[in-house]
Design a protein around this motif. Sequence first.
Motif, short mmCIF file in Angstrom:
data_model
loop_
_atom_site.label_atom_id
_atom_site.label_comp_id
_atom_site.label_asym_id
_atom_site.label_seq_id
_atom_site.Cartn_x
_atom_site.Cartn_y
_atom_site.Cartn_z
N GLU A 125 -2.75 7.93 -4.75
CA GLU A 125 -3.41 6.75 -4.18
C GLU A 125 -3.00 5.48 -4.97
N TRP A 126 -1.71 5.16 -4.92
CA TRP A 126 -1.18 3.90 -5.46
C TRP A 126 -1.73 3.62 -6.87
N GLN A 160 3.38 8.78 -1.11
CA GLN A 160 2.09 9.32 -1.53
C GLN A 160 2.02 10.84 -1.48
N ASN A 197 4.01 -0.80 7.76
CA ASN A 197 2.62 -0.53 7.44
C ASN A 197 2.04 -1.65 6.60
N GLU A 198 1.02 -2.31 7.11
CA GLU A 198 0.22 -3.27 6.34
C GLU A 198 1.05 -4.28 5.55
N TYR A 235 -10.78 0.15 6.95
CA TYR A 235 -11.58 0.87 5.95
C TYR A 235 -12.96 0.28 5.77
N HIS A 246 6.50 2.20 4.59
CA HIS A 246 5.18 2.28 3.96
C HIS A 246 5.38 1.99 2.47
N TRP A 247 5.98 0.81 2.20
CA TRP A 247 5.99 0.16 0.88
C TRP A 247 7.06 0.63 -0.11
N TRP A 280 -7.05 9.06 7.91
CA TRP A 280 -6.36 9.01 6.62
C TRP A 280 -7.14 9.85 5.64
N PHE A 315 -8.58 11.35 -0.71
CA PHE A 315 -8.81 10.94 0.68
C PHE A 315 -8.56 12.07 1.68
N GLU A 322 -5.10 4.25 10.76
CA GLU A 322 -5.67 4.78 9.51
C GLU A 322 -7.16 4.47 9.50
N TRP A 350 -16.19 1.50 -1.87
CA TRP A 350 -16.07 0.72 -0.63
C TRP A 350 -17.30 0.96 0.25
N ASN A 358 -5.37 -0.41 10.96
CA ASN A 358 -5.91 0.35 9.84
C ASN A 358 -7.21 -0.32 9.43
C1 BGC Z 1 -2.73 2.36 2.95
C2 BGC Z 1 -2.69 3.78 2.40
C3 BGC Z 1 -3.76 3.96 1.36
C4 BGC Z 1 -5.10 3.74 2.02
C5 BGC Z 1 -6.31 3.95 1.13
C6 BGC Z 1 -4.13 1.87 3.22
O1 BGC Z 1 -4.22 0.54 2.89
O2 BGC Z 1 -1.89 2.23 4.07
O3 BGC Z 1 -1.41 3.99 1.88
O4 BGC Z 1 -3.71 5.21 0.75
O5 BGC Z 1 -5.17 2.42 2.50
O6 BGC Z 1 -6.34 3.02 0.09
#
Ligand code: BGC
Length: 446
Positions: free
Chosen positions: A405-406, A18, A163-164, A292, A119-120, A398, A414, A351, A322, A290
């Motif tokens: 952002e993927w 990222q 990660n996740e 959100y 991390h993916w 984060w 962010f 995160e 969100w 993590n």
């Molecule tokens: C991930 C991050 C991502 C963030 C915000 C998390 O799920 O680890 O890589 O940027 O969420 O979407």
Amino acid sequence: MPSFPAGFRWGVATAAYQIEGAVAEDGRGDSIWDTFCRQPGVIRDGHTGDVAADHYHRWAQDVALMADLGITAYRFSIGWPRVQPGGAGAANPAGLDFYERLTDALLAAGITPVPTLYHWDLPQPLEDAGGWLSRDTAQRFADYAALAAGRLADRIGLWITLNEPYVVTAMGYALGIHAPGKALMLGALPTAHHQLLGHGLATAALRAAGAREVMITNNYSPAWPASDSAADVAATRAYDTLQNRVFTDPVLVGRYPDLGAFGVGEGGLDCVRDGDLAVISAPIDGLGVNYYMPTRLSALPDSPLPFQMQPIPGYPLTAFGWPVVPAALTEMLTSLKQWYGEALPPLYVTENGCSQPDEVAADGTVDDPGRIDYLDGHLRAVHDAIEAGVDVRGYFEWTLTDNFEWSEGYHQRFGLVHTDFETQRRIPKSSFAWYRDLIAAQRAAG
Ligand code: BGC
């Protein structure tokens, strides 16, 4: 803001693909994200991580920003395709050199480095051989962990394996929204087990190489039923199992939760072999959380994934849409303690943060009051959990700079620091000053 315990770690978190860019430099190989981003139509506006925030070249400037912020710990990820471009065999020394330079600069600035190994960004040759659907990838991951720790464990005490893994399984292999873009629905379940096996094997490899503490980071979301109908409650339980339990129960209590809602019989997942759960449940020193937002669910009959997400009205929304619900973070942290009791290691919020529109004003500043509100509310929520008896040892916001952002490309910002993706100029936002002042006050009090 109330005082956090002395020694609480204050940090930010980032991930290699990222922020780094420089995808073809110094011997780095392709990852599944490089390949995925090249496919038309999969990432918003065709963005890629080719340049990202150019951190590979600007790392010294970014460490200076972190020093200015006053953080005591920095969670970053090591890019597997930099360290081991083909995903097997000898290390690429130039890749390890980069993370060694970064580590030494962090230590010189008084910042504890906390690397995440995955991390993916799976090396593409491993995906070509089956990716996380293949059991062999778990062993490959442990070998890579040994290479990274072989170079760095004399200076880095605390390591994070994955990660996740839930997101890798759900978004990468079940729904195809993330790399490698496979939409296998329940056929993705073996990727859960193979990642967890990779975590267990890597934990042993890290300890053998001298790592003192090992953790795994999962993403958690309190699951709320959209109604009290039996169908919605059952759907919510199924979702909760998949997101909050499948990647935690095996690690902490050595068994999978009941997967009956997903058609898995009493014998469990076919790919699990004798001894795997003992490897996966080797003791760890911390659990990364993590968080959100919470998730609200209703039933989706006749579907392999028997739930669907519903909006959560009544809360402010981030730029991503969100819902901002700080109390759900307290709920999540206290739930983990209720579920796992003595088996729960210390928690770290690895995160938490939000995307905001974040435009540069005419005077060159970036004011992001929405992010300040989000962080203030969520830090108070962490404190509430600590007051309620949950052992939370750190908080990693984060993220440091706006980044890739993927699936959303560069559209979701962010960062505490604004990135101009044309010039790579960094402008600390008002949230940066707010977090800096908060950390300074907390450190002075602690
Ligand atoms: C991930 C991050 C991502 C963030 C915000 C998390 O799920 O680890 O890589 O940027 O969420 O979407």
